[in-house]
Design a protein around this motif. Structure first.
Motif, PDB file in Angstrom:
ATOM      1  N   ILE A  31       0.836  -1.197   0.000  1.00  0.00           N
ATOM      2  CA  ILE A  31       0.000   0.000   0.000  1.00  0.00           C
ATOM      3  C   ILE A  31       0.876   1.254   0.000  1.00  0.00           C
ATOM      4  O   ILE A  31       0.571   2.234  -0.672  1.00  0.00           O
ATOM      5  N   GLU A  40      -7.915   2.542  -1.171  1.00  0.00           N
ATOM      6  CA  GLU A  40      -8.730   1.330  -1.064  1.00  0.00           C
ATOM      7  C   GLU A  40      -8.141   0.231  -1.936  1.00  0.00           C
ATOM      8  O   GLU A  40      -7.613   0.506  -3.019  1.00  0.00           O
ATOM      9  N   LEU A  41      -8.261  -1.001  -1.465  1.00  0.00           N
ATOM     10  CA  LEU A  41      -7.933  -2.167  -2.270  1.00  0.00           C
ATOM     11  C   LEU A  41      -9.225  -2.632  -2.916  1.00  0.00           C
ATOM     12  O   LEU A  41     -10.233  -2.814  -2.236  1.00  0.00           O
ATOM     13  N   LEU A  74      -6.580  -7.042  -9.105  1.00  0.00           N
ATOM     14  CA  LEU A  74      -6.493  -6.292  -7.857  1.00  0.00           C
ATOM     15  C   LEU A  74      -5.839  -4.943  -8.113  1.00  0.00           C
ATOM     16  O   LEU A  74      -4.809  -4.870  -8.784  1.00  0.00           O
ATOM     17  N   TYR A  97      -5.148  -0.791  -6.295  1.00  0.00           N
ATOM     18  CA  TYR A  97      -5.301   0.201  -5.239  1.00  0.00           C
ATOM     19  C   TYR A  97      -5.915   1.431  -5.876  1.00  0.00           C
ATOM     20  O   TYR A  97      -5.453   1.899  -6.916  1.00  0.00           O
ATOM     21  N   VAL A 150      -1.903  -3.860  -8.400  1.00  0.00           N
ATOM     22  CA  VAL A 150      -1.238  -4.475  -7.241  1.00  0.00           C
ATOM     23  C   VAL A 150      -0.092  -5.384  -7.677  1.00  0.00           C
ATOM     24  O   VAL A 150       0.925  -5.476  -6.997  1.00  0.00           O
TER      25      VAL A 150
END
Length: 89
Positions: free
Chosen positions: A31, A50-51, A58, A60, A78
């Protein structure tokens, strides 16, 4: 009798130049790394991270407010750390 095979395992295992770069399936962007990547693209203050998933990937979602008060959403992959999009929020 010799048969042609469509799969040649030597091509994969014995040719060091087959893959252009090593693949690390375990490595994911943290992150903090995602925040650094996003702020490098859009300088400002991060207000939310937020993920999430986008089309099965995936990501962020990093929300940034610039010094001028404009809010952007930066999407960071990600797995690769690549920026997928930068949009006004």
């Amino acid at each position: 009798m010799h048969r042609n095979h469509w799969y040649n395992q030597n091509q994969y295992w014995h040719n060091p130049g087959y893959y252009q770069q090593p693949i690390n399936w375990q490595r994911r962007v943290t992150i903090q790394e995602a925040m650094d990547i996003a702020v490098e693209r859009v300088p400002g203050q991060i207000v939310k991270v937020e993920l999430d998933t986008k089309m099965g990937t995936l990501i962020y979602e990093v929300d940034i407010v610039t010094a001028q008060g404009v809010k952007y959403e930066v999407e960071v992959d990600v797995n690769t750390g690549g920026i997928l999009s930068v949009e006004l929020d």
